[in-house]
Design an enzyme around this catalytic site. Structure first.
Site, PDB file in Angstrom:
ATOM      1  N   ARG A  14     -27.782  50.261  17.297  1.00  0.00           N
ATOM      2  CA  ARG A  14     -26.607  49.916  17.438  1.00  0.00           C
ATOM      3  C   ARG A  14     -26.072  50.874  18.667  1.00  0.00           C
ATOM      4  O   ARG A  14     -26.408  51.982  18.730  1.00  0.00           O
ATOM      5  CB  ARG A  14     -25.572  50.149  16.553  1.00  0.00           C
ATOM      6  CG  ARG A  14     -25.555  49.607  15.007  1.00  0.00           C
ATOM      7  CD  ARG A  14     -25.360  48.212  15.155  1.00  0.00           C
ATOM      8  NE  ARG A  14     -24.369  47.500  15.921  1.00  0.00           N
ATOM      9  CZ  ARG A  14     -22.984  47.841  15.817  1.00  0.00           C
ATOM     10  NH1 ARG A  14     -22.637  48.469  14.814  1.00  0.00           N
ATOM     11  NH2 ARG A  14     -22.176  47.300  16.858  1.00  0.00           N
ATOM     12  N   TYR A  20     -27.583  54.682  16.830  1.00  0.00           N
ATOM     13  CA  TYR A  20     -28.566  55.084  15.821  1.00  0.00           C
ATOM     14  C   TYR A  20     -29.329  53.525  15.313  1.00  0.00           C
ATOM     15  O   TYR A  20     -28.802  52.542  15.611  1.00  0.00           O
ATOM     16  CB  TYR A  20     -27.682  55.347  14.632  1.00  0.00           C
ATOM     17  CG  TYR A  20     -26.555  54.449  14.272  1.00  0.00           C
ATOM     18  CD1 TYR A  20     -26.740  53.415  13.424  1.00  0.00           C
ATOM     19  CD2 TYR A  20     -25.233  54.565  14.692  1.00  0.00           C
ATOM     20  CE1 TYR A  20     -25.647  52.469  12.786  1.00  0.00           C
ATOM     21  CE2 TYR A  20     -24.046  53.891  14.230  1.00  0.00           C
ATOM     22  CZ  TYR A  20     -24.560  52.882  13.368  1.00  0.00           C
ATOM     23  OH  TYR A  20     -23.302  51.791  12.755  1.00  0.00           O
ATOM     24  N   TYR A  38     -23.909  59.111  10.113  1.00  0.00           N
ATOM     25  CA  TYR A  38     -22.723  58.975   9.672  1.00  0.00           C
ATOM     26  C   TYR A  38     -22.583  59.921   8.261  1.00  0.00           C
ATOM     27  O   TYR A  38     -23.699  60.096   7.644  1.00  0.00           O
ATOM     28  CB  TYR A  38     -22.199  57.822   9.010  1.00  0.00           C
ATOM     29  CG  TYR A  38     -22.103  56.566  10.003  1.00  0.00           C
ATOM     30  CD1 TYR A  38     -20.568  56.402  10.179  1.00  0.00           C
ATOM     31  CD2 TYR A  38     -23.132  55.773  10.498  1.00  0.00           C
ATOM     32  CE1 TYR A  38     -20.160  55.428  11.088  1.00  0.00           C
ATOM     33  CE2 TYR A  38     -22.395  54.768  11.465  1.00  0.00           C
ATOM     34  CZ  TYR A  38     -21.322  54.505  11.840  1.00  0.00           C
ATOM     35  OH  TYR A  38     -20.741  53.734  12.630  1.00  0.00           O
ATOM     36  N   HIS A  73     -15.318  52.855  15.410  1.00  0.00           N
ATOM     37  CA  HIS A  73     -14.609  51.829  14.649  1.00  0.00           C
ATOM     38  C   HIS A  73     -13.282  51.934  14.639  1.00  0.00           C
ATOM     39  O   HIS A  73     -12.581  53.213  14.395  1.00  0.00           O
ATOM     40  CB  HIS A  73     -14.962  51.950  13.042  1.00  0.00           C
ATOM     41  CG  HIS A  73     -16.558  51.658  12.674  1.00  0.00           C
ATOM     42  ND1 HIS A  73     -17.100  50.284  12.551  1.00  0.00           N
ATOM     43  CD2 HIS A  73     -17.786  52.291  12.773  1.00  0.00           C
ATOM     44  CE1 HIS A  73     -18.243  50.236  12.422  1.00  0.00           C
ATOM     45  NE2 HIS A  73     -18.711  51.567  12.397  1.00  0.00           N
ATOM     46  N   HIS A 128     -20.573  53.635  19.330  1.00  0.00           N
ATOM     47  CA  HIS A 128     -19.332  52.954  19.097  1.00  0.00           C
ATOM     48  C   HIS A 128     -18.374  53.781  17.990  1.00  0.00           C
ATOM     49  O   HIS A 128     -18.958  54.410  17.188  1.00  0.00           O
ATOM     50  CB  HIS A 128     -19.557  51.342  18.497  1.00  0.00           C
ATOM     51  CG  HIS A 128     -20.243  51.465  16.935  1.00  0.00           C
ATOM     52  ND1 HIS A 128     -21.595  51.334  16.869  1.00  0.00           N
ATOM     53  CD2 HIS A 128     -19.761  51.591  15.798  1.00  0.00           C
ATOM     54  CE1 HIS A 128     -21.854  51.571  15.623  1.00  0.00           C
ATOM     55  NE2 HIS A 128     -20.669  51.585  14.801  1.00  0.00           N
TER      56      HIS A 128
END
Lengths: 234, 190
Positions: free
Chosen positions: A154, A144, A105, A159, A157
């Site tokens: 995770r 990640y 991110y 959000h 995905h």
């Protein structure tokens, strides 16, 4: 003033509990006192219907927000925002954010040692059309690691944040990709009690919206709480 | 009856990394022009079950304008919408777990039946470790109508103060949000 028409309650099993100990950070953040049941009033059935600010075309193409092209698998995500009665939720703001293809991110607190991509920020905004349709172009996010438990990862995905026709419809969720082997190990995904409801968060590959020589298409419909009658006749 | 309902999409956490996706310029300032009414600051600190401040939650508020009118088609009261005021605000907490909104004090709004609701902010709390957002309300201590508010009346008396902001100076109201433990904020099932 007449009483308002309430929205349907949460579907049993489709929404997560506040406390789900396998997801460790719920343990100190879930209320211990019982929730107070709130009948819907004018305050809940109204809301910021048009979201906020101006939404530009570049907000719906996360691959065009920098000088160059981001690395990764280019995808087009589209679908509809509907209510439980199958009616489109028109003119509602959809906000999306995600990590890059490497699973990183663009966020100061993300310490995952995977590369940042100078051509990818990972945030977009779209307003649904009259039929509740939305569409945006991005790159497929990576999986990640996180520190919830040893060797925790995770599943990939994106959000999603939706407003809907009232504040009570406010929904933040995550869209997953079909067949991800990490579902079984992910306490955020598994935090939804009903397996069938869980699967609603998984997008499906769609050849119809796949663009030859360009990008793979994924479809993801979002269903917000509905109600049994309309408050105003046309 | 009607056709079969579609299944609801489940809620998931906003996670720890929403800051580049959700906050926006001016998000915590609801005054966008020459807004009517008393200009106020509403602030507070969010803490967890260990009493630690939470630097990664996001608060959203929705409120009526100073006249008690919601800018929404289902508010059919014969009252003006205020062009200088936007009823929605968003604020990510800072490193000390503090949120702060610049807004106007809302007017009273209709409640069930012929009741009137005391001025309040509908308040959502989103965060890492929260698979779904929590709903609460922020009321104001200097409103006599709190004693007759139909929603406060649903809350056990000993806990009502967790929903009522204190006036700490003539233009600032403060209400801390305690997710868990002693002084736990009242959250609603909706």
């Amino acid at each position: 003033m007449a009483d308002v028409i309430p929205y349907n309650p949460e579907e049993k099993g489709a929404q997560p509990p506040s406390l789900y100990p396998a997801y460790k950070s719920t343990v100190l953040r879930a209320p211990k006192q019982p929730l107070v049941i709130l009948p819907h009033t004018l305050s809940e059935v109204t809301g910021p219907v048009y979201g906020h600010g101006k939404v530009l075309p570049v907000d719906a193409d996360l691959t065009k927000q920098h000088a160059g092209e981001p690395l990764g698998e280019r995808i087009i995500v589209s679908g509809r925002v509907l209510d439980e009665n199958g009616r489109p939720v028109a003119n509602t703001l959809v906000e999306v954010w995600q990590c890059n293809a490497a699973g990183r991110y663009i966020h100061a607190r993300d310490q995952h040692p995977a590369p940042l991509d100078p051509n990818f920020s990972g945030a977009g905004r779209i307003v649904t059309d009259a039929e509740g349709n939305y569409k945006f172009t991005t790159i497929k996010p990576g999986a990640y690691p996180w520190r919830n438990h040893p060797n925790a990862w995770r599943p990939a995905h994106i959000h999603f944040s939706m407003f809907g026709p009232s504040f009570i419809n406010r929904l933040v969720t995550q869209m997953y990709f079909p067949g991800d082997p990490l579902f079984a190990f992910d306490p955020i995904y598994q935090g939804i009690p009903d397996e069938k409801a869980r699967a609603r968060m998984v997008s499906r590959f769609d050849m119809d919206t796949t663009i030859p020589e360009w990008a793979l298409g994924y479809k993801f419909d979002i269903v917000l709480r509905g109600r049994n009658a309309t408050p105003m006749e046309d | 009856m009607s056709k079969q309902r579609l299944g609801q999409t489940p809620s998931q956490t906003v996670g720890p990394f929403f800051h580049f996706g959700l906050p926006y310029e001016g998000d915590s300032n609801l005054i966008v022009g020459d807004a009517q009414g008393q200009r106020i600051i509403v602030e507070g600190r969010v803490t967890d079950g260990a009493g630690e401040a939470i630097p990664d939650v996001m608060i959203e508020i929705w409120q009526a304008n100073a006249a008690g009118k919601y800018d929404h088609p289902e508010d059919t009261q014969d009252k003006p919408v205020d062009e200088g005021f936007h009823g929605f605000g968003r604020c990510a907490t800072d490193n000390d777990g503090v949120f702060r909104f610049q807004t106007v004090k809302p007017g009273a709004v209709p409640g069930p039946g012929n009741s009137l609701q005391a001025p309040h902010l509908v308040t959502f709390v989103f965060g890492r470790g929260m698979l779904k957002q929590l709903l609460t309300r922020i009321y104001f201590e200097d409103e006599a109508h709190n004693a007759h508010d139909p929603v406060l009346a649903l809350v056990p008396e000993a806990r009502r103060n967790t929903l009522v902001a204190r006036k700490i100076n003539p233009s600032t109201y403060r209400l801390d949000i305690v997710l868990q433990g002693e002084g736990e904020t009242v959250f609603f099932e909706y």
